[in-house]
Design a protein around this motif. Structure first.
Motif, PDB file in Angstrom:
ATOM      1  N   HIS A 111      26.461  30.031  30.801  1.00 48.44           N
ATOM      2  CA  HIS A 111      27.552  30.897  31.270  1.00 48.44           C
ATOM      3  C   HIS A 111      28.371  30.225  32.385  1.00 48.44           C
ATOM      4  CE1 HIS A 111      29.275  34.862  32.455  1.00 48.44           C
ATOM      5  NE2 HIS A 111      29.170  34.390  33.683  1.00 48.44           N
ATOM      6  N   HIS A 115      32.527  29.244  32.841  1.00 55.04           N
ATOM      7  CA  HIS A 115      33.444  29.381  33.976  1.00 55.04           C
ATOM      8  C   HIS A 115      34.012  28.010  34.373  1.00 55.04           C
ATOM      9  CE1 HIS A 115      33.064  33.582  35.068  1.00 55.04           C
ATOM     10  NE2 HIS A 115      31.757  33.525  35.191  1.00 55.04           N
ATOM     11  N   SER A 135      31.567  34.217  42.144  1.00 56.95           N
ATOM     12  CA  SER A 135      31.422  35.388  41.275  1.00 56.95           C
ATOM     13  C   SER A 135      30.404  36.352  41.859  1.00 56.95           C
ATOM     14  CB  SER A 135      30.986  34.938  39.882  1.00 56.95           C
ATOM     15  OG  SER A 135      29.643  34.512  39.925  1.00 56.95           O
ATOM     16  N   GLY A 136      30.051  37.365  41.060  1.00 53.66           N
ATOM     17  CA  GLY A 136      29.086  38.358  41.522  1.00 53.66           C
ATOM     18  C   GLY A 136      27.690  37.779  41.674  1.00 53.66           C
ATOM     19  N   GLY A 137      27.403  36.707  40.940  1.00 50.43           N
ATOM     20  CA  GLY A 137      26.060  36.141  41.000  1.00 50.43           C
ATOM     21  C   GLY A 137      25.995  34.758  41.627  1.00 50.43           C
ATOM     22  N   GLY A 162      30.426  37.593  45.627  1.00 52.18           N
ATOM     23  CA  GLY A 162      30.831  38.868  45.030  1.00 52.18           C
ATOM     24  C   GLY A 162      29.871  39.980  45.441  1.00 52.18           C
ATOM     25  N   PHE A 165      30.845  41.184  48.780  1.00 53.32           N
ATOM     26  CA  PHE A 165      31.975  42.121  48.658  1.00 53.32           C
ATOM     27  C   PHE A 165      31.472  43.480  48.173  1.00 53.32           C
ATOM     28  CE2 PHE A 165      35.011  38.651  49.032  1.00 53.32           C
ATOM     29  CZ  PHE A 165      36.157  39.285  49.499  1.00 53.32           C
ATOM     30  N   ASP A 166      30.627  43.466  47.141  1.00 54.29           N
ATOM     31  CA  ASP A 166      30.162  44.726  46.550  1.00 54.29           C
ATOM     32  C   ASP A 166      29.327  45.537  47.545  1.00 54.29           C
ATOM     33  OD1 ASP A 166      31.448  44.102  44.203  1.00 54.29           O
ATOM     34  OD2 ASP A 166      29.686  43.220  43.257  1.00 54.29           O
ATOM     35  N   GLY A 179      34.668  44.545  44.987  1.00 54.28           N
ATOM     36  CA  GLY A 179      35.639  43.505  45.325  1.00 54.28           C
ATOM     37  C   GLY A 179      37.090  43.978  45.331  1.00 54.28           C
ATOM     38  N   PRO A 180      37.571  44.468  44.175  1.00 55.51           N
ATOM     39  CA  PRO A 180      38.975  44.908  44.121  1.00 55.51           C
ATOM     40  C   PRO A 180      39.248  46.066  45.089  1.00 55.51           C
ATOM     41  CG  PRO A 180      38.053  44.672  41.913  1.00 55.51           C
ATOM     42  CD  PRO A 180      36.912  44.500  42.857  1.00 55.51           C
ATOM     43  N   GLU A 183      39.473  44.715  48.633  1.00 56.56           N
ATOM     44  CA  GLU A 183      40.738  44.000  48.837  1.00 56.56           C
ATOM     45  C   GLU A 183      41.885  44.990  49.055  1.00 56.56           C
ATOM     46  OE1 GLU A 183      42.161  41.508  45.606  1.00 56.56           O
ATOM     47  OE2 GLU A 183      43.559  40.499  46.942  1.00 56.56           O
ATOM     48  N   GLY A 273      34.905  35.796  39.120  1.00 58.42           N
ATOM     49  CA  GLY A 273      35.626  37.047  39.372  1.00 58.42           C
ATOM     50  C   GLY A 273      36.287  37.142  40.732  1.00 58.42           C
ATOM     51  N   VAL A 274      35.675  36.567  41.762  1.00 52.46           N
ATOM     52  CA  VAL A 274      36.219  36.678  43.120  1.00 52.46           C
ATOM     53  C   VAL A 274      37.527  35.877  43.254  1.00 52.46           C
ATOM     54  CG1 VAL A 274      35.672  36.416  45.584  1.00 52.46           C
ATOM     55  CG2 VAL A 274      33.870  37.054  43.989  1.00 52.46           C
ATOM     56  N   ASN A 277      40.900  37.526  44.023  1.00 54.62           N
ATOM     57  CA  ASN A 277      41.296  38.005  45.364  1.00 54.62           C
ATOM     58  C   ASN A 277      42.479  37.206  45.916  1.00 54.62           C
ATOM     59  OD1 ASN A 277      41.155  37.983  48.431  1.00 54.62           O
ATOM     60  ND2 ASN A 277      39.707  39.612  47.948  1.00 54.62           N
ATOM     61  N   THR A 304      37.226  36.549  35.336  1.00 53.39           N
ATOM     62  CA  THR A 304      36.094  37.469  35.217  1.00 53.39           C
ATOM     63  C   THR A 304      35.411  37.194  33.878  1.00 53.39           C
ATOM     64  OG1 THR A 304      37.619  39.095  34.348  1.00 53.39           O
ATOM     65  CG2 THR A 304      37.098  39.269  36.665  1.00 53.39           C
ATOM     66  N   ASP A 305      34.228  37.788  33.699  1.00 55.12           N
ATOM     67  CA  ASP A 305      33.437  37.441  32.523  1.00 55.12           C
ATOM     68  C   ASP A 305      34.155  37.792  31.221  1.00 55.12           C
ATOM     69  OD1 ASP A 305      31.550  36.414  34.132  1.00 55.12           O
ATOM     70  OD2 ASP A 305      30.128  38.056  33.936  1.00 55.12           O
TER      71      ASP A 305
HETATM   72  O1  KG4 Z   1      32.676  36.568  37.373  1.00 51.18           O
HETATM   73  P1  KG4 Z   1      32.438  38.035  37.421  1.00 51.18           P
HETATM   74  O2  KG4 Z   1      33.310  38.926  36.549  1.00 51.18           O
HETATM   75  O3  KG4 Z   1      30.980  38.380  37.030  1.00 51.18           O
HETATM   76  C1  KG4 Z   1      29.907  37.551  37.373  1.00 51.18           C
HETATM   77  O4  KG4 Z   1      29.615  36.587  36.610  1.00 51.18           O
HETATM   78  O5  KG4 Z   1      29.339  37.819  38.446  1.00 51.18           O
HETATM   79  O6  KG4 Z   1      32.562  38.477  38.964  1.00 51.18           O
HETATM   80  C2  KG4 Z   1      32.388  39.814  39.361  1.00 51.18           C
HETATM   81  C3  KG4 Z   1      32.463  39.864  40.868  1.00 51.18           C
HETATM   82  C4  KG4 Z   1      32.100  41.217  41.461  1.00 51.18           C
HETATM   83  O7  KG4 Z   1      31.213  41.030  42.535  1.00 51.18           O
HETATM   84  C5  KG4 Z   1      33.453  41.760  41.932  1.00 51.18           C
HETATM   85  O8  KG4 Z   1      33.339  42.658  43.032  1.00 51.18           O
HETATM   86  C6  KG4 Z   1      34.155  40.474  42.328  1.00 51.18           C
HETATM   87  O9  KG4 Z   1      33.801  39.553  41.313  1.00 51.18           O
HETATM   88  N1  KG4 Z   1      35.613  40.643  42.411  1.00 51.18           N
HETATM   89  C7  KG4 Z   1      36.324  40.541  43.548  1.00 51.18           C
HETATM   90  C8  KG4 Z   1      37.667  40.838  43.222  1.00 51.18           C
HETATM   91  N2  KG4 Z   1      37.720  41.099  41.873  1.00 51.18           N
HETATM   92  C9  KG4 Z   1      36.455  40.975  41.402  1.00 51.18           C
HETATM   93  N3  KG4 Z   1      35.950  40.227  44.802  1.00 51.18           N
HETATM   94  C10 KG4 Z   1      36.900  40.196  45.748  1.00 51.18           C
HETATM   95  N4  KG4 Z   1      38.199  40.484  45.515  1.00 51.18           N
HETATM   96  C11 KG4 Z   1      38.630  40.807  44.273  1.00 51.18           C
HETATM   97  N5  KG4 Z   1      39.916  41.108  44.051  1.00 51.18           N
END
Ligand code: KG4
Ligand code: ZN
Length: 347
Positions: A111, A115, A135-137, A162, A165-166, A179-180, A183, A273-274, A277, A304-305
């Motif tokens: 995965h 990315h 990203s989130g992970g 991420g 942020f969460d 995250g969103p 922001e 995903g981040v 921002n 994002t995924d």
């Molecule tokens: O890459 P992704 O879709 O999934 C993973 O593989 O983790 O990333 C998701 C992460 C979440 O923690 C979400 O809160 C964060 O990306 N995220 C953001 C924003 N959009 C998504 N964090 C900060 N600002 C944003 N605008």
């Protein structure tokens, strides 16, 4: 060449068909957001069951929209990790079954490599480049010199960005995914209202740390009295400013290290995903310009995924003859740079 990609490692059930000329023939993503929202985070068992429920129809839609049958494919690629193991198994087994039944090669995709290589689809980026994966992970800085060739400069020693942020958004009652929402809340806030730490800034390594920042936010919120919209906005803005400072410092350090190894072709790629921002993006643009790096960021939908990135990574591997057999295992953990991961911090 056409490859079907399948993605089920977290809370998106996704399938896509991509052509090696860069045409995205279909791109279907079903988010499970509503299934997990009541719990304030992704529940692995719920995710796995939702993938089982929806994957077949998502793949059927991807094939129909692409206007192809299984026999028209040159390979089937599925995420084999890292991720939530139940979900990974659902996508991996489905991908293997389609490949076996239609007598096509199978590719087990990492995965994170999905990315990492997306920018070669969206920007025709040439190797090498410096990759910031946020990203989130994950939160990592990697030197990418080819398909399967990754050298990790640094990673988080605790939480992913991420996740920070969460968790902060949850603390502020902003909902999930945070995250969103964070922001958006930060737009009305004063980034200097709360003095928060910049963990690991100025240190020699290219590593990250976010857990101390999370604790500092908790103390700031407790000390601020009632959680009014103003406090929320100020905390959100102060948190985002701290994260931006940390990213700028760590990426600047990595750029120095990268520049010492590569004379030209200096490019910073941001993925995950981040990367959506804007505040962080603007800051990274400034850092890149200061270090004479070009900045490349795939569009948010491909940050994002999604399954386009899995199909694309599959195409890159297929072109190099890197296919897998049907014994390829699902992996909860699968670092891109095995050596660095074995040597220390978590991947
Ligand atoms: O890459 P992704 O879709 O999934 C993973 O593989 O983790 O990333 C998701 C992460 C979440 O923690 C979400 O809160 C964060 O990306 N995220 C953001 C924003 N959009 C998504 N964090 C900060 N600002 C944003 N605008
Ligand atoms: Zn991801």
């Amino acid at each position: 060449m056409l490859v079907l990609g399948i993605e089920t490692s977290c809370d998106e059930t996704a399938a896509a068909v991509v052509d090696d000329d860069g045409t995205i023939r279909s791109d279907i993503v079903l988010s499970q957001l509503e299934d997990h929202a009541p719990y304030g985070g992704v529940v692995p068992e719920i995710a796995a069951r939702a993938h089982v429920d929806h994957l077949d129809s998502i793949i059927a839609r991807a094939m129909t929209e692409a206007g192809v049958g299984y026999r028209d494919l040159d390979a089937v690629a599925a995420t084999a990790g890292p991720g939530l193991i139940g979900g990974v198994m659902v996508g991996l087994m489905t991908g293997k079954a389609i490949a076996a039944a239609s007598d096509r090669p199978f590719i087990a995709v990492n995965h994170l490599e999905g990315h990492a290589l997306t920018v070669r689809l969206t920007h025709q980026a040439a190797f090498p480049y410096l990759l910031l994966l946020i990203s989130g992970g994950h939160c990592q800085l990697l030197e990418v010199t080819g398909v399967g060739a990754y050298h990790r400069f640094g990673t988080t020693i605790d939480d992913a960005i991420g996740e920070a942020f969460d968790k902060t958004a949850k603390l502020l009652g902003l909902g999930f995914p945070g995250g969103p929402a964070l922001e958006a809340a930060a737009k009305a806030g004063n980034p200097k209202a709360f003095a928060l730490p910049r963990p690991l800034a100025g240190t020699e390594t290219c590593d990250f740390s976010f857990s101390g920042l999370k604790t500092a936010v908790l103390h700031a919120v407790r000390g601020a009295g009632p959680l009014t919209d103003t406090v929320r906005a100020d905390v959100a803005a102060s948190f985002q400013a701290a994260v931006a400072d940390v990213l700028a410092d760590r990426v600047g350090r990595a750029m120095q290290r990268y520049a010492a190894r590569h004379g030209d072709g200096r490019t910073l790629v941001v993925a995950g995903g981040v990367a959506a921002n804007r505040t962080l993006g603007d800051r990274l643009a400034t850092v890149a310009a200061a270090h004479d790096f070009a900045l490349m960021v795939p569009p948010p939908r491909l940050c994002t995924d999604n399954a386009v990135m899995i199909a694309w990574a599959g195409l890159e591997r297929l072109q190099l003859g890197l296919t897998d057999n049907l014994a390829a295992p699902p992996r909860a953990r699968w670092p891109l740079d095995m050596e660095a991961a074995a040597a220390g911090a978590k991947a």
